[in-house]
Design a protein around this motif. Structure first.
Motif, PDB file in Angstrom:
ATOM      1  N   MET A  27       0.842  -1.185   0.000  1.00 19.29           N
ATOM      2  CA  MET A  27       0.000   0.000   0.000  1.00 19.29           C
ATOM      3  C   MET A  27       0.883   1.244   0.000  1.00 19.29           C
ATOM      4  O   MET A  27       2.051   1.187   0.408  1.00 19.29           O
ATOM      5  CB  MET A  27      -0.957  -0.005   1.194  1.00 19.29           C
ATOM      6  N   ARG A  28       0.335   2.352  -0.465  1.00 21.94           N
ATOM      7  CA  ARG A  28       1.132   3.580  -0.564  1.00 21.94           C
ATOM      8  C   ARG A  28       0.761   4.510   0.587  1.00 21.94           C
ATOM      9  O   ARG A  28      -0.400   4.919   0.732  1.00 21.94           O
ATOM     10  CB  ARG A  28       0.901   4.252  -1.910  1.00 21.94           C
ATOM     11  N   ILE A  29       1.766   4.844   1.389  1.00 22.68           N
ATOM     12  CA  ILE A  29       1.571   5.626   2.618  1.00 22.68           C
ATOM     13  C   ILE A  29       2.266   6.978   2.499  1.00 22.68           C
ATOM     14  O   ILE A  29       3.437   7.062   2.120  1.00 22.68           O
ATOM     15  CB  ILE A  29       2.122   4.866   3.833  1.00 22.68           C
ATOM     16  N   ASN A  30       1.545   8.021   2.844  1.00 23.11           N
ATOM     17  CA  ASN A  30       2.113   9.367   2.846  1.00 23.11           C
ATOM     18  C   ASN A  30       2.881   9.641   4.134  1.00 23.11           C
ATOM     19  O   ASN A  30       4.006  10.133   4.115  1.00 23.11           O
ATOM     20  CB  ASN A  30       1.001  10.398   2.650  1.00 23.11           C
ATOM     21  N   GLU A  31       2.266   9.313   5.280  1.00 21.33           N
ATOM     22  CA  GLU A  31       2.927   9.526   6.565  1.00 21.33           C
ATOM     23  C   GLU A  31       2.210   8.741   7.662  1.00 21.33           C
ATOM     24  O   GLU A  31       1.013   8.470   7.566  1.00 21.33           O
ATOM     25  CB  GLU A  31       2.987  11.018   6.929  1.00 21.33           C
ATOM     26  N   ILE A  32       2.968   8.385   8.675  1.00 20.66           N
ATOM     27  CA  ILE A  32       2.432   7.759   9.888  1.00 20.66           C
ATOM     28  C   ILE A  32       3.017   8.525  11.064  1.00 20.66           C
ATOM     29  O   ILE A  32       4.238   8.670  11.166  1.00 20.66           O
ATOM     30  CB  ILE A  32       2.808   6.269   9.983  1.00 20.66           C
ATOM     31  N   PHE A  33       2.176   9.034  11.944  1.00 20.21           N
ATOM     32  CA  PHE A  33       2.674   9.868  13.031  1.00 20.21           C
ATOM     33  C   PHE A  33       1.727   9.818  14.230  1.00 20.21           C
ATOM     34  O   PHE A  33       0.562   9.441  14.109  1.00 20.21           O
ATOM     35  CB  PHE A  33       2.857  11.318  12.573  1.00 20.21           C
ATOM     36  N   LYS A  34       2.256  10.215  15.372  1.00 24.44           N
ATOM     37  CA  LYS A  34       1.473  10.319  16.604  1.00 24.44           C
ATOM     38  C   LYS A  34       1.203  11.780  16.889  1.00 24.44           C
ATOM     39  O   LYS A  34       2.085  12.623  16.783  1.00 24.44           O
ATOM     40  CB  LYS A  34       2.244   9.692  17.775  1.00 24.44           C
ATOM     41  N   SER A  35      -0.043  12.098  17.246  1.00 23.47           N
ATOM     42  CA  SER A  35      -0.381  13.486  17.542  1.00 23.47           C
ATOM     43  C   SER A  35      -1.609  13.543  18.443  1.00 23.47           C
ATOM     44  O   SER A  35      -2.153  12.512  18.840  1.00 23.47           O
ATOM     45  CB  SER A  35      -0.637  14.261  16.247  1.00 23.47           C
ATOM     46  N   ILE A  36      -2.020  14.768  18.721  1.00 21.48           N
ATOM     47  CA  ILE A  36      -3.280  15.015  19.406  1.00 21.48           C
ATOM     48  C   ILE A  36      -4.376  15.092  18.351  1.00 21.48           C
ATOM     49  O   ILE A  36      -4.221  15.778  17.345  1.00 21.48           O
ATOM     50  CB  ILE A  36      -3.214  16.339  20.206  1.00 21.48           C
TER      51      ILE A  36
END
Length: 211
Positions: A1-10
């Motif tokens: 799969m094509r992913i732009n970004e994975i991140f942790k946030s509020i």
């Protein structure tokens, strides 16, 4: 799969605003909204396996995950990803632009359906049959640029009896309409919806990525 970004946030939007969450942003979108704030997700991304995405999510140590885009339901692998996350005990939500059939989305997934208002230029692409799949745990979101958008959203809410189906979120397009003005319209009409402001844009710079 094509992913732009994975991140942790509020979480900046939805009924979970303010809570920590892992975001998985998929590449690609079939719409081109006039006021889109994630145009970088149209094409930017890297190809990874579902296993690799699962590993990245696990490394953050949170149990709440939101799948977003772009339009995440354009990629076939997203269904496997959501199901595997659930099987491991994650709370999973998916934010979709309202143009893709939701019938394949597991009922355990919290669906956040972004119904595009006329100012977006894409309101004609909405697949309103999706509203038949909504549960009380799901949410419908309207981003409003002006009073015409507000009146249009009110008509959609009434026509499809959305207040009886799920939570309704109404937010101002950032920088286009003042939150106070939108709040006053809601109060004038005693409209039982949740006013939301993009919290992450108040905490960090509005154009900052990965938050």
């Amino acid at each position: 799969m094509r992913i732009n970004e994975i991140f942790k946030s509020i979480q900046g939007e939805s009924s979970s605003a303010g809570l920590p969450v892992v975001f998985v942003r998929l590449t690609g979108c079939n719409l081109r909204c006039q006021w889109c704030d994630t145009e970088y997700a149209y094409d930017e991304g890297v190809n990874v396996t579902v296993d690799e995405v699962m590993e990245k999510i696990a490394a953050f140590g949170l149990k709440s995950v939101q799948i977003t885009g772009g339009e995440p339901l354009l990629q076939e692998e997203v269904y496997e990803l959501m199901n595997r996350l659930f099987d491991l005990g994650y709370i999973v939500s998916v934010e979709t632009n309202g143009s893709i059939d939701l019938s394949r989305v597991d009922n355990r997934v919290i669906k956040i359906v972004d119904i595009k208002c006329p100012s977006s230029g894409e309101s004609g692409q909405m697949y309103f049959n999706n509203l038949n799949y909504l549960l009380k745990t799901d949410e419908v979101k309207f981003a409003l640029k002006d009073r015409d958008d507000y009146n249009w959203a009110k008509e959609i809410i009434k026509r499809f009896k959305l207040l009886e189906k799920c939570s309704i979120l109404i937010s101002p397009v950032f920088g286009e309409v003042e939150p106070r003005q939108l709040a006053e319209w809601i109060l004038e009409d005693n409209l039982n919806v949740r006013l939301q402001i993009q919290l992450h844009k108040l905490i960090w710079h509005p154009e900052m990525r990965g938050v």
